[in-house]
Scaffold this motif. Structure first.
Motif, PDB file in Angstrom:
ATOM      1  N   ALA A 230      37.147  21.762  42.001  1.00  0.00           N
ATOM      2  CA  ALA A 230      37.963  21.559  40.800  1.00  0.00           C
ATOM      3  C   ALA A 230      37.833  20.117  40.300  1.00  0.00           C
ATOM      4  O   ALA A 230      37.727  19.184  41.107  1.00  0.00           O
ATOM      5  CB  ALA A 230      39.419  21.880  41.099  1.00  0.00           C
TER       6      ALA A 230
ATOM      7  N   ASP B 139      45.836  30.361  42.474  1.00  0.00           N
ATOM      8  CA  ASP B 139      44.650  29.719  43.036  1.00  0.00           C
ATOM      9  C   ASP B 139      43.368  30.454  42.625  1.00  0.00           C
ATOM     10  O   ASP B 139      42.560  30.825  43.454  1.00  0.00           O
ATOM     11  CB  ASP B 139      44.763  29.642  44.561  1.00  0.00           C
ATOM     12  CG  ASP B 139      43.785  28.655  45.174  1.00  0.00           C
ATOM     13  OD1 ASP B 139      43.204  27.835  44.424  1.00  0.00           O
ATOM     14  OD2 ASP B 139      43.591  28.702  46.397  1.00  0.00           O
ATOM     15  N   PHE B 140      43.220  30.678  41.318  1.00  0.00           N
ATOM     16  CA  PHE B 140      41.984  31.218  40.755  1.00  0.00           C
ATOM     17  C   PHE B 140      41.627  32.602  41.292  1.00  0.00           C
ATOM     18  O   PHE B 140      40.548  32.814  41.823  1.00  0.00           O
ATOM     19  CB  PHE B 140      40.826  30.231  40.964  1.00  0.00           C
ATOM     20  CG  PHE B 140      41.155  28.836  40.531  1.00  0.00           C
ATOM     21  CD1 PHE B 140      41.233  28.527  39.184  1.00  0.00           C
ATOM     22  CD2 PHE B 140      41.403  27.848  41.461  1.00  0.00           C
ATOM     23  CE1 PHE B 140      41.561  27.242  38.775  1.00  0.00           C
ATOM     24  CE2 PHE B 140      41.728  26.556  41.059  1.00  0.00           C
ATOM     25  CZ  PHE B 140      41.809  26.257  39.713  1.00  0.00           C
ATOM     26  N   HIS B 141      42.563  33.548  41.156  1.00  0.00           N
ATOM     27  CA  HIS B 141      42.321  34.929  41.558  1.00  0.00           C
ATOM     28  C   HIS B 141      42.977  35.889  40.562  1.00  0.00           C
ATOM     29  O   HIS B 141      43.764  35.459  39.715  1.00  0.00           O
ATOM     30  CB  HIS B 141      42.812  35.184  42.989  1.00  0.00           C
ATOM     31  CG  HIS B 141      44.266  34.894  43.186  1.00  0.00           C
ATOM     32  ND1 HIS B 141      45.259  35.765  42.795  1.00  0.00           N
ATOM     33  CD2 HIS B 141      44.890  33.825  43.717  1.00  0.00           C
ATOM     34  CE1 HIS B 141      46.440  35.242  43.100  1.00  0.00           C
ATOM     35  NE2 HIS B 141      46.254  34.069  43.650  1.00  0.00           N
TER      36      HIS B 141
ATOM     37  N   CYS C 251      47.214  25.658  47.782  1.00  0.00           N
ATOM     38  CA  CYS C 251      45.810  25.455  47.431  1.00  0.00           C
ATOM     39  C   CYS C 251      45.269  24.183  48.077  1.00  0.00           C
ATOM     40  O   CYS C 251      46.032  23.331  48.532  1.00  0.00           O
ATOM     41  CB  CYS C 251      45.640  25.352  45.914  1.00  0.00           C
ATOM     42  SG  CYS C 251      46.274  23.809  45.210  1.00  0.00           S
TER      43      CYS C 251
ATOM     44  N   ASP D 294      38.316  34.347  41.027  1.00  0.00           N
ATOM     45  CA  ASP D 294      37.617  34.135  39.762  1.00  0.00           C
ATOM     46  C   ASP D 294      36.180  33.699  40.032  1.00  0.00           C
ATOM     47  O   ASP D 294      35.944  32.769  40.796  1.00  0.00           O
ATOM     48  CB  ASP D 294      38.322  33.055  38.934  1.00  0.00           C
ATOM     49  CG  ASP D 294      39.720  33.455  38.503  1.00  0.00           C
ATOM     50  OD1 ASP D 294      40.106  34.624  38.708  1.00  0.00           O
ATOM     51  OD2 ASP D 294      40.431  32.585  37.961  1.00  0.00           O
TER      52      ASP D 294
END
Length: 150
Positions: free
Chosen positions: A29, A69-71, A81, A138
């Motif tokens: 990130a 957390d990017f899901h 995270c 993701d």
């Protein structure tokens, strides 16, 4: 562990930039994304915090709490995270202490349960986390493990 100092970022906001750079160096990130989340926390715009373990003036470990957390399971929130402990400090309970700090901080704010996305098996169970389900990260080809702490 008596040489380590465990803090919430609110206890030492002066290291925000260093912390954002440290997290950026460990995960993919952008530093700006960490700064944005940290600023929201420090400005009281969110209850989701950032926690660090310091070894003198160096960061030995850290983690954050964010919305997602990017899901693909937007209903599973908030998420722990960016859990990371520097290799030379591993095996000393740093991650466990940080996880417990984050869960307790959320609990004191009336936030429970808390979730965590990982590919690890066997590690988080030691700290009271339970496997919940598989979720799609993701842009990830494989499913990842979602854990819950109640």
């Amino acid at each position: 562990m008596s040489d380590y100092k465990f803090i919430a970022l609110t206890e030492m906001p002066s290291i925000k930039d260093e912390a954002a750079e440290w997290f950026h160096s460990k995960w993919r990130a952008p530093k700006e994304a960490y700064l944005e989340c940290m600023d929201a926390y420090l400005n009281g715009e969110t209850d989701y915090g950032w926690f660090l373990c310091l070894d003198g003036d160096r960061i030995a470990g850290g983690l954050g709490v964010i919305e997602n957390d990017f899901h693909d399971r937007k209903d599973l929130t908030p998420n722990i995270c960016a859990v990371y402990t520097e290799e030379e400090h591993r095996g000393r309970g740093i991650a466990g202490t940080l996880l417990n700090m984050a869960v307790e901080d959320c609990r004191q704010k009336g936030i429970s349960p808390v979730y965590l996305l990982t590919d690890h098996t066997g590690f988080y169970e030691r700290y009271g986390w339970e496997f919940l389900c598989m979720v799609q990260g993701d842009d990830e080809p494989e499913m990842s493990r979602m854990y819950i702490h109640r």
